[in-house]
Design an enzyme around this catalytic site. Structure first.
Site, PDB file in Angstrom:
ATOM      1  CB  CYS A   1      52.939  49.140  38.596  1.00  0.00           C
ATOM      2  SG  CYS A   1      53.116  47.358  38.466  1.00  0.00           S
TER       3      CYS A   1
ATOM      4  CG  HIS B   1      50.608  50.471  35.214  1.00  0.00           C
ATOM      5  ND1 HIS B   1      51.690  49.900  34.573  1.00  0.00           N
ATOM      6  CD2 HIS B   1      50.207  49.566  36.150  1.00  0.00           C
ATOM      7  CE1 HIS B   1      51.933  48.732  35.120  1.00  0.00           C
ATOM      8  NE2 HIS B   1      51.049  48.497  36.058  1.00  0.00           N
TER       9      HIS B   1
ATOM     10  CG  ASN C   1      51.657  45.007  35.068  1.00  0.00           C
ATOM     11  OD1 ASN C   1      52.543  45.845  34.915  1.00  0.00           O
ATOM     12  ND2 ASN C   1      50.923  44.925  36.161  1.00  0.00           N
TER      13      ASN C   1
HETATM   14  N1  ACO Z   1      43.359  31.051  34.463  1.00  0.00           N
HETATM   15  C1  ACO Z   1      42.154  30.559  34.819  1.00  0.00           C
HETATM   16  N2  ACO Z   1      41.573  30.854  35.989  1.00  0.00           N
HETATM   17  C2  ACO Z   1      42.221  31.684  36.817  1.00  0.00           C
HETATM   18  C3  ACO Z   1      43.473  32.224  36.512  1.00  0.00           C
HETATM   19  C4  ACO Z   1      44.056  31.877  35.278  1.00  0.00           C
HETATM   20  N3  ACO Z   1      45.249  32.351  34.853  1.00  0.00           N
HETATM   21  N4  ACO Z   1      43.865  33.015  37.523  1.00  0.00           N
HETATM   22  C5  ACO Z   1      42.897  32.993  38.451  1.00  0.00           C
HETATM   23  N5  ACO Z   1      41.899  32.174  38.029  1.00  0.00           N
HETATM   24  C6  ACO Z   1      40.651  31.847  38.698  1.00  0.00           C
HETATM   25  C7  ACO Z   1      40.708  32.111  40.186  1.00  0.00           C
HETATM   26  O1  ACO Z   1      41.287  31.012  40.851  1.00  0.00           O
HETATM   27  C8  ACO Z   1      39.232  32.279  40.517  1.00  0.00           C
HETATM   28  O2  ACO Z   1      38.652  31.013  40.646  1.00  0.00           O
HETATM   29  P1  ACO Z   1      37.589  30.719  41.818  1.00  0.00           P
HETATM   30  O3  ACO Z   1      36.467  31.691  41.549  1.00  0.00           O
HETATM   31  O4  ACO Z   1      37.251  29.310  41.581  1.00  0.00           O
HETATM   32  O5  ACO Z   1      38.325  31.006  43.090  1.00  0.00           O
HETATM   33  C9  ACO Z   1      38.654  32.914  39.251  1.00  0.00           C
HETATM   34  O6  ACO Z   1      39.623  32.688  38.199  1.00  0.00           O
HETATM   35  C10 ACO Z   1      38.380  34.378  39.369  1.00  0.00           C
HETATM   36  O7  ACO Z   1      39.538  35.004  39.915  1.00  0.00           O
HETATM   37  P2  ACO Z   1      39.540  36.503  40.328  1.00  0.00           P
HETATM   38  O8  ACO Z   1      40.783  36.795  41.052  1.00  0.00           O
HETATM   39  O9  ACO Z   1      38.222  36.824  40.936  1.00  0.00           O
HETATM   40  O10 ACO Z   1      39.582  37.172  38.887  1.00  0.00           O
HETATM   41  P3  ACO Z   1      39.526  38.702  38.566  1.00  0.00           P
HETATM   42  O11 ACO Z   1      38.392  38.965  37.673  1.00  0.00           O
HETATM   43  O12 ACO Z   1      39.668  39.558  39.796  1.00  0.00           O
HETATM   44  O13 ACO Z   1      40.834  38.917  37.683  1.00  0.00           O
HETATM   45  C11 ACO Z   1      43.090  39.766  37.898  1.00  0.00           C
HETATM   46  C12 ACO Z   1      42.095  38.649  38.243  1.00  0.00           C
HETATM   47  C13 ACO Z   1      43.295  39.778  36.396  1.00  0.00           C
HETATM   48  C14 ACO Z   1      44.408  39.519  38.613  1.00  0.00           C
HETATM   49  C15 ACO Z   1      42.515  41.127  38.347  1.00  0.00           C
HETATM   50  O14 ACO Z   1      42.049  41.034  39.663  1.00  0.00           O
HETATM   51  C16 ACO Z   1      43.489  42.264  38.245  1.00  0.00           C
HETATM   52  O15 ACO Z   1      43.863  42.694  37.184  1.00  0.00           O
HETATM   53  N6  ACO Z   1      43.898  42.836  39.403  1.00  0.00           N
HETATM   54  C17 ACO Z   1      44.756  43.988  39.456  1.00  0.00           C
HETATM   55  C18 ACO Z   1      46.162  43.680  39.132  1.00  0.00           C
HETATM   56  C19 ACO Z   1      46.912  44.990  38.933  1.00  0.00           C
HETATM   57  O16 ACO Z   1      46.408  45.957  38.423  1.00  0.00           O
HETATM   58  N7  ACO Z   1      48.107  45.103  39.335  1.00  0.00           N
HETATM   59  C20 ACO Z   1      48.721  46.403  39.141  1.00  0.00           C
HETATM   60  C21 ACO Z   1      49.797  46.605  39.881  1.00  0.00           C
HETATM   61  S1  ACO Z   1      51.012  45.419  39.502  1.00  0.00           S
HETATM   62  C22 ACO Z   1      52.460  45.905  40.332  1.00  0.00           C
HETATM   63  O17 ACO Z   1      52.529  46.899  41.006  1.00  0.00           O
HETATM   64  C23 ACO Z   1      53.630  44.983  40.263  1.00  0.00           C
END
Ligand code: ACO
Length: 323
Positions: free
Chosen positions: A114, A250, A280
């Protein structure tokens, strides 16, 4: 006097197919509301069957050449930032070069996931200021839909396909922060964190593999590292947050974008946001946002822009440029 790498043109290409969040509700235990509130994403584009990263990149390249009023023969180099090149080799960049009918110059890919476009801009800038190239086409292009695990709701709803590009041209400047062009770059990586975001395939497995991400862990690193690299790049340019007209981040997650802007001391009115429409798109997200920002009339000649990105590696960095 000093040589600056100045933006001469910008262009983009997004595949036709638009996929709204609601489409994932049919096959996964997820909702439009979850995706929207946790990531800010509302829709994304997916490449058609058979449409490859170099196809997307070539279309963005043509649009950028038209915007710049240049022909392929006017370019000295093509750099493609991508982690989803059509083949292990040759590079996507040489495929674009051939498609453009360009038989001179040189072409290569940059792989920093990314953060790829930021790394590619820094490379292009180095080529230009050292006199090795006069005009460089820098493309960010990805087909992340090809490396999704469609059963993993925590990743497959977050990514999209697309391409964006800039042409940078050597231009004489006064050597001050008032110059147009790239004013400073800051690149970082730390391979100790390679396991929190990776693809579980490649030459070592004989498969393409799927993206694996510990989203919470990546999130934890993102805001702090992005704000720090943006600050460092501004510092190198002799500028600070108050000088910034536009942050073009990004586009991974609206919560990372707002958190980073806040830490940088830049109001959200000065941040170009496209994550709702593109998801993304990895290395394509910054050039796509630059294109959209200019189309919306946000980015104008002379504006001071900071781009920042973090991705797999971890690799992260920032570029300060005056449009
Ligand atoms: N729909 C519904 N529920 C979901 C989904 C979904 N699509 N995906 C995950 N959940 C659930 C999880 O299982 C979890 O359930 P649990 O609490 O029962 O275990 C709950 O939702 C909360 O999940 P978290 O992972 O805590 O959610 P979070 O608020 O952290 O959001 C996300 C997740 C969007 C992935 C976030 O962490 C994020 O954006 N992270 C950074 C990603 C990023 O920036 N990447 C950049 C680089 S990408 C690259 O280099 C290729």
């Amino acid at each position: 006097m000093s040589v600056r790498a100045v933006v001469r043109g910008v262009g983009h290409y997004l595949p036709e197919r638009v996929v709204p969040n609601s489409e994932f509700e049919k096959s996964l235990d997820t909702t439009d509301e979850w995706i929207r509130t946790r990531s800010g994403i509302e829709r994304r584009h997916f490449a058609a069957e058979g449409q490859t990263t170099s196809d997307l990149a070539t279309r963005a390249a043509r649009a950028t050449l038209t915007d710049a009023g240049l022909e392929p023969a006017d370019l000295d180099a093509v750099i493609v930032a991508t982690s989803t090149a059509d083949f292990t080799f040759p590079s996507a960049a040489t495929m674009v070069q051939a498609e453009l009918g360009m038989t001179g110059g040189f072409a290569f890919d940059v792989q920093a996931v990314c953060a790829g476009f930021v790394f590619a801009l820094a490379n292009a800038n180095a080529l230009i200021v050292s006199g090795q190239a006069r005009r460089v086409l820098v493309i960010g292009a990805e087909t992340f839909s090809r490396i999704m695990d469609w059963t993993d709701r925590s990743t497959c709803v977050l990514f999209g396909d697309g391409a964006g590009a800039l042409i940078l041209e050597a231009t004489k400047g006064a050597g001050t922060p008032e110059d147009r062009g790239i004013l400073a770059t800051d690149l970082n990586s730390d391979g100790r964190f390679r396991d929190i975001l990776y693809v579980d395939g490649g030459v070592s497995t004989g498969t393409t593999g799927h993206l694996r991400m510990e989203g919470k862990e990546v999130f934890r690193h993102a805001i702090e590292k992005l704000a720090k690299t943006a600050h460092t790049a501004l510092d190198k340019a002799g500028l600070d947050g108050a000088d910034v007209d536009w942050v073009v981040p990004h586009q991974a997650n609206i919560r990372i974008i707002t958190g980073t802007a806040k830490k940088m001391g830049v109001p959200m009115d000065n941040v170009v946001v496209t994550v709702q429409d593109h998801g993304n798109t990895s290395a394509a997200s910054i050039p796509l946002a630059l294109y959209v920002g200019r189309q919306r009339g946000q980015i104008k000649e002379g504006d001071l822009i900071v781009t920042e990105a973090i991705g797999g590696g971890l690799a992260w960095g920032a570029v300060v440029l005056r449009w």
